[in-house]
Scaffold this motif. Structure first.
Motif, PDB file in Angstrom:
ATOM      1  N   PHE A 199     -11.444   8.079  -0.679  1.00 47.26           N
ATOM      2  CA  PHE A 199     -12.114   7.515   0.501  1.00 47.26           C
ATOM      3  C   PHE A 199     -11.213   6.530   1.226  1.00 47.26           C
ATOM      4  CE2 PHE A 199     -14.620   4.013   2.326  1.00 47.26           C
ATOM      5  CZ  PHE A 199     -15.300   4.714   3.307  1.00 47.26           C
ATOM      6  N   MET A 200     -10.465   5.750   0.452  1.00 49.61           N
ATOM      7  CA  MET A 200      -9.605   4.720   1.039  1.00 49.61           C
ATOM      8  C   MET A 200      -8.615   5.308   2.023  1.00 49.61           C
ATOM      9  SD  MET A 200      -8.805   2.364  -2.279  1.00 49.61           S
ATOM     10  CE  MET A 200      -7.157   1.985  -1.726  1.00 49.61           C
ATOM     11  N   PHE A 201      -8.105   6.496   1.721  1.00 48.46           N
ATOM     12  CA  PHE A 201      -7.011   7.044   2.514  1.00 48.46           C
ATOM     13  C   PHE A 201      -7.421   8.208   3.414  1.00 48.46           C
ATOM     14  CE2 PHE A 201      -5.027   4.838  -1.021  1.00 48.46           C
ATOM     15  CZ  PHE A 201      -4.157   4.016  -0.330  1.00 48.46           C
ATOM     16  N   VAL A 236       0.844  -1.209   0.000  1.00 48.79           N
ATOM     17  CA  VAL A 236       0.000   0.000   0.000  1.00 48.79           C
ATOM     18  C   VAL A 236       0.870   1.247   0.000  1.00 48.79           C
ATOM     19  CG1 VAL A 236      -1.624   1.365   1.377  1.00 48.79           C
ATOM     20  CG2 VAL A 236      -2.013  -1.090   1.059  1.00 48.79           C
ATOM     21  N   LEU A 237       1.862   1.285   0.885  1.00 43.56           N
ATOM     22  CA  LEU A 237       2.712   2.473   1.010  1.00 43.56           C
ATOM     23  C   LEU A 237       3.546   2.707  -0.249  1.00 43.56           C
ATOM     24  CD1 LEU A 237       3.945   2.156   4.711  1.00 43.56           C
ATOM     25  CD2 LEU A 237       2.086   3.566   3.804  1.00 43.56           C
ATOM     26  N   SER A 238       3.953   1.624  -0.917  1.00 46.45           N
ATOM     27  CA  SER A 238       4.797   1.774  -2.107  1.00 46.45           C
ATOM     28  C   SER A 238       3.987   2.023  -3.387  1.00 46.45           C
ATOM     29  CB  SER A 238       5.682   0.535  -2.295  1.00 46.45           C
ATOM     30  OG  SER A 238       4.884  -0.610  -2.509  1.00 46.45           O
ATOM     31  N   ASN A 239       2.695   1.713  -3.375  1.00 45.35           N
ATOM     32  CA  ASN A 239       1.890   1.866  -4.598  1.00 45.35           C
ATOM     33  C   ASN A 239       0.854   2.987  -4.531  1.00 45.35           C
ATOM     34  OD1 ASN A 239       2.373  -0.550  -6.650  1.00 45.35           O
ATOM     35  ND2 ASN A 239       2.579  -1.351  -4.581  1.00 45.35           N
ATOM     36  N   GLN A 240       0.669   3.564  -3.362  1.00 46.90           N
ATOM     37  CA  GLN A 240      -0.344   4.610  -3.208  1.00 46.90           C
ATOM     38  C   GLN A 240      -0.064   5.807  -4.116  1.00 46.90           C
ATOM     39  OE1 GLN A 240      -0.627   6.146   0.768  1.00 46.90           O
ATOM     40  NE2 GLN A 240      -2.131   7.712   0.232  1.00 46.90           N
ATOM     41  N   SER A 241       1.170   6.318  -4.075  1.00 45.17           N
ATOM     42  CA  SER A 241       1.506   7.494  -4.878  1.00 45.17           C
ATOM     43  C   SER A 241       1.475   7.163  -6.370  1.00 45.17           C
ATOM     44  CB  SER A 241       2.881   8.033  -4.492  1.00 45.17           C
ATOM     45  OG  SER A 241       3.864   7.038  -4.657  1.00 45.17           O
ATOM     46  N   GLN A 242       1.930   5.947  -6.734  1.00 43.53           N
ATOM     47  CA  GLN A 242       1.892   5.536  -8.147  1.00 43.53           C
ATOM     48  C   GLN A 242       0.458   5.514  -8.658  1.00 43.53           C
ATOM     49  OE1 GLN A 242       3.329   1.565  -8.909  1.00 43.53           O
ATOM     50  NE2 GLN A 242       2.264   1.500 -10.874  1.00 43.53           N
ATOM     51  N   MET A 243      -0.448   5.011  -7.833  1.00 46.58           N
ATOM     52  CA  MET A 243      -1.864   4.949  -8.213  1.00 46.58           C
ATOM     53  C   MET A 243      -2.424   6.357  -8.441  1.00 46.58           C
ATOM     54  SD  MET A 243      -5.058   3.581  -5.910  1.00 46.58           S
ATOM     55  CE  MET A 243      -4.790   4.939  -4.760  1.00 46.58           C
ATOM     56  N   ASN A 244      -2.127   7.268  -7.504  1.00 39.92           N
ATOM     57  CA  ASN A 244      -2.629   8.643  -7.631  1.00 39.92           C
ATOM     58  C   ASN A 244      -2.051   9.337  -8.856  1.00 39.92           C
ATOM     59  OD1 ASN A 244      -4.229   8.487  -5.302  1.00 39.92           O
ATOM     60  ND2 ASN A 244      -2.541   9.106  -3.975  1.00 39.92           N
ATOM     61  N   GLU A 290      -8.410   9.577   7.057  1.00 41.42           N
ATOM     62  CA  GLU A 290      -7.914   9.168   8.383  1.00 41.42           C
ATOM     63  C   GLU A 290      -8.882   8.205   9.059  1.00 41.42           C
ATOM     64  OE1 GLU A 290      -6.556  11.261  12.572  1.00 41.42           O
ATOM     65  OE2 GLU A 290      -6.651  12.455  10.740  1.00 41.42           O
ATOM     66  N   GLU A 291     -10.188   8.480   8.897  1.00 42.58           N
ATOM     67  CA  GLU A 291     -11.208   7.631   9.524  1.00 42.58           C
ATOM     68  C   GLU A 291     -11.179   6.220   8.951  1.00 42.58           C
ATOM     69  OE1 GLU A 291     -16.081   7.443  10.082  1.00 42.58           O
ATOM     70  OE2 GLU A 291     -15.158   9.119   9.019  1.00 42.58           O
ATOM     71  N   ASN A 292     -11.052   6.108   7.624  1.00 44.27           N
ATOM     72  CA  ASN A 292     -11.066   4.792   6.992  1.00 44.27           C
ATOM     73  C   ASN A 292      -9.797   4.016   7.284  1.00 44.27           C
ATOM     74  OD1 ASN A 292     -12.456   2.904   5.206  1.00 44.27           O
ATOM     75  ND2 ASN A 292     -10.766   3.266   3.790  1.00 44.27           N
ATOM     76  N   LEU A 293      -8.667   4.687   7.350  1.00 46.94           N
ATOM     77  CA  LEU A 293      -7.405   4.008   7.631  1.00 46.94           C
ATOM     78  C   LEU A 293      -7.394   3.373   9.014  1.00 46.94           C
ATOM     79  CD1 LEU A 293      -4.708   6.396   6.103  1.00 46.94           C
ATOM     80  CD2 LEU A 293      -5.254   4.076   5.376  1.00 46.94           C
ATOM     81  N   SER A 294      -8.154   3.958   9.950  1.00 46.14           N
ATOM     82  CA  SER A 294      -8.181   3.431  11.313  1.00 46.14           C
ATOM     83  C   SER A 294      -9.101   2.224  11.447  1.00 46.14           C
ATOM     84  CB  SER A 294      -8.621   4.525  12.296  1.00 46.14           C
ATOM     85  OG  SER A 294      -9.955   4.931  12.014  1.00 46.14           O
ATOM     86  N   THR A 295      -9.931   1.991  10.440  1.00 47.83           N
ATOM     87  CA  THR A 295     -10.887   0.871  10.533  1.00 47.83           C
ATOM     88  C   THR A 295     -10.799  -0.082   9.336  1.00 47.83           C
ATOM     89  OG1 THR A 295     -12.609   2.227   9.500  1.00 47.83           O
ATOM     90  CG2 THR A 295     -12.529   2.199  11.905  1.00 47.83           C
ATOM     91  N   SER A 328      -4.689  -5.411   4.126  1.00 47.14           N
ATOM     92  CA  SER A 328      -4.944  -6.431   3.102  1.00 47.14           C
ATOM     93  C   SER A 328      -6.122  -6.024   2.220  1.00 47.14           C
ATOM     94  CB  SER A 328      -5.221  -7.787   3.758  1.00 47.14           C
ATOM     95  OG  SER A 328      -6.236  -7.687   4.732  1.00 47.14           O
ATOM     96  N   LEU A 329      -7.130  -5.375   2.834  1.00 46.84           N
ATOM     97  CA  LEU A 329      -8.281  -4.899   2.060  1.00 46.84           C
ATOM     98  C   LEU A 329      -7.880  -3.719   1.189  1.00 46.84           C
ATOM     99  CD1 LEU A 329     -11.321  -4.962   1.433  1.00 46.84           C
ATOM    100  CD2 LEU A 329     -11.691  -3.497   3.416  1.00 46.84           C
ATOM    101  N   LEU A 330      -7.094  -2.797   1.741  1.00 45.82           N
ATOM    102  CA  LEU A 330      -6.616  -1.653   0.963  1.00 45.82           C
ATOM    103  C   LEU A 330      -5.774  -2.127  -0.220  1.00 45.82           C
ATOM    104  CD1 LEU A 330      -5.567   0.780   3.845  1.00 45.82           C
ATOM    105  CD2 LEU A 330      -7.631   0.899   2.444  1.00 45.82           C
ATOM    106  N   LYS A 331      -4.974  -3.165   0.008  1.00 40.64           N
ATOM    107  CA  LYS A 331      -4.147  -3.714  -1.068  1.00 40.64           C
ATOM    108  C   LYS A 331      -5.030  -4.225  -2.200  1.00 40.64           C
ATOM    109  CE  LYS A 331      -0.964  -7.461  -2.189  1.00 40.64           C
ATOM    110  NZ  LYS A 331      -0.407  -8.751  -1.772  1.00 40.64           N
ATOM    111  N   GLU A 332      -6.085  -4.957  -1.855  1.00 41.45           N
ATOM    112  CA  GLU A 332      -7.006  -5.472  -2.881  1.00 41.45           C
ATOM    113  C   GLU A 332      -7.618  -4.338  -3.690  1.00 41.45           C
ATOM    114  OE1 GLU A 332      -9.927  -7.946  -1.075  1.00 41.45           O
ATOM    115  OE2 GLU A 332      -8.483  -9.434  -0.348  1.00 41.45           O
ATOM    116  N   LYS A 333      -8.017  -3.260  -3.001  1.00 44.60           N
ATOM    117  CA  LYS A 333      -8.628  -2.114  -3.686  1.00 44.60           C
ATOM    118  C   LYS A 333      -7.631  -1.441  -4.627  1.00 44.60           C
ATOM    119  CE  LYS A 333     -12.777  -2.132  -1.847  1.00 44.60           C
ATOM    120  NZ  LYS A 333     -13.972  -2.376  -2.683  1.00 44.60           N
ATOM    121  N   ILE A 334      -6.395  -1.276  -4.156  1.00 43.52           N
ATOM    122  CA  ILE A 334      -5.370  -0.649  -4.996  1.00 43.52           C
ATOM    123  C   ILE A 334      -5.079  -1.515  -6.218  1.00 43.52           C
ATOM    124  CG2 ILE A 334      -2.916  -0.040  -5.120  1.00 43.52           C
ATOM    125  CD1 ILE A 334      -3.114   0.985  -2.278  1.00 43.52           C
ATOM    126  N   GLU A 335      -4.982  -2.830  -6.003  1.00 41.19           N
ATOM    127  CA  GLU A 335      -4.741  -3.745  -7.124  1.00 41.19           C
ATOM    128  C   GLU A 335      -5.869  -3.654  -8.150  1.00 41.19           C
ATOM    129  OE1 GLU A 335      -2.136  -7.384  -5.131  1.00 41.19           O
ATOM    130  OE2 GLU A 335      -4.323  -7.418  -4.972  1.00 41.19           O
TER     131      GLU A 335
END
Length: 253
Positions: free
Chosen positions: A194-196, A136-144, A198-203, A207-214
């Motif tokens: 929405f994924m990123f 997630v941390l390595s692909n978040q910026s690439q996705m954006n 602060e509220e969503n990151l805490s809940t 693994s779910l965020l990874k699936e969404k990014i993929e």
């Protein structure tokens, strides 16, 4: 068990003295089988007790410490229900210990094997969350960045399509494709935003965020393929136009 064996040995002596050799032989065969069983238990019990008192509790303690550390680092692990699984395993261990102390080990060996498999699964689940966080941390910026790139490309294609549509009788389907792509990009941007939060990151689990990014990265590649097809079509039109202009010039000459 030993007292029963002693009683049978006394019985064997009585039967032998009374000349009941067949009955005595049956007692001997029973004693042999019971002694073999007792011997197997004597070999197994120390090993099983070590597993139940030292090995498995230490592994469960390690997993609990790992869960605590990961929670402190911001991991969301509630969806794995590991705490309840650990509690059940600890209760089962106490049951096994009581059974072993009573030399009732039938089913305990298989139970311990199953318990170890569950522990391995818990280790794997925690490792998956760690791996997912790295992804997630390595692909978040690439996705954006990719979302910005395909959005800009779509705007350019719209402008170019508008310029050539007066010259060529283009169908509305090309514009419809670009509009569909626009909607797809808009949806992906909303999901990414929405994924990123602060509220969503805490809940949300990594693994779910990874699936969404993929999923988004896969959709981005599909959009790029559609855009490339439209770009090639427009380039072909531009090429035809240039060749036509050159032909006219040649004819004028």
């Amino acid at each position: 068990a030993l007292s029963l064996i002693g009683e049978k040995m006394d019985k064997f002596g009585e039967e032998t003295e009374n000349g009941n050799y067949l009955t005595a032989r049956e007692i001997v065969l029973q004693l042999k089988e019971e002694l073999e069983t007792l011997n197997r238990k004597m070999e197994s019990i120390p090993l099983l007790l070590n597993e139940c008192i030292h090995v498995i509790p230490e592994q469960l303690k390690e997993i609990k410490n790992g869960i605590k550390e990961m929670n402190e680092e911001g991991y969301y692990l509630n969806h794995l229900s590991l705490d309840s699984i650990i509690m059940k395993l600890e209760d089962t261990l106490q049951t096994y210990i009581r059974s072993i102390e009573n030399a009732e080990i039938e089913g305990v060996e298989d139970g311990i094997k199953d318990m170890k498999e569950q522990i391995e699964v818990m280790y794997d689940l925690l490792e998956e969350e760690v791996s997912a966080k790295k992804f997630v941390l390595s692909n978040q910026s690439q996705m954006n960045d990719s979302l910005i790139e395909i959005s800009s490309q779509n705007d350019s294609l719209k402008n170019e399509l508008e310029q050539v549509r007066e010259i060529y009788h283009l169908s509305e389907s090309d514009h419809e494709i670009l509009n569909e792509i626009d909607e797809k990009i808009s949806t992906m941007k909303k999901v990414a935003e929405f994924m990123f939060t602060e509220e969503n990151l805490s809940t949300a689990a990594y693994s779910l965020l990874k699936e969404k990014i993929e999923e988004i990265l896969k959709n981005i590649e599909e959009v790029k393929e559609q855009q490339e097809a439209l770009t090639e079509m427009l380039q072909a039109l531009r090429k035809d136009e240039m060749e036509a202009r050159q032909t006219i010039k040649n004819l004028q000459k």
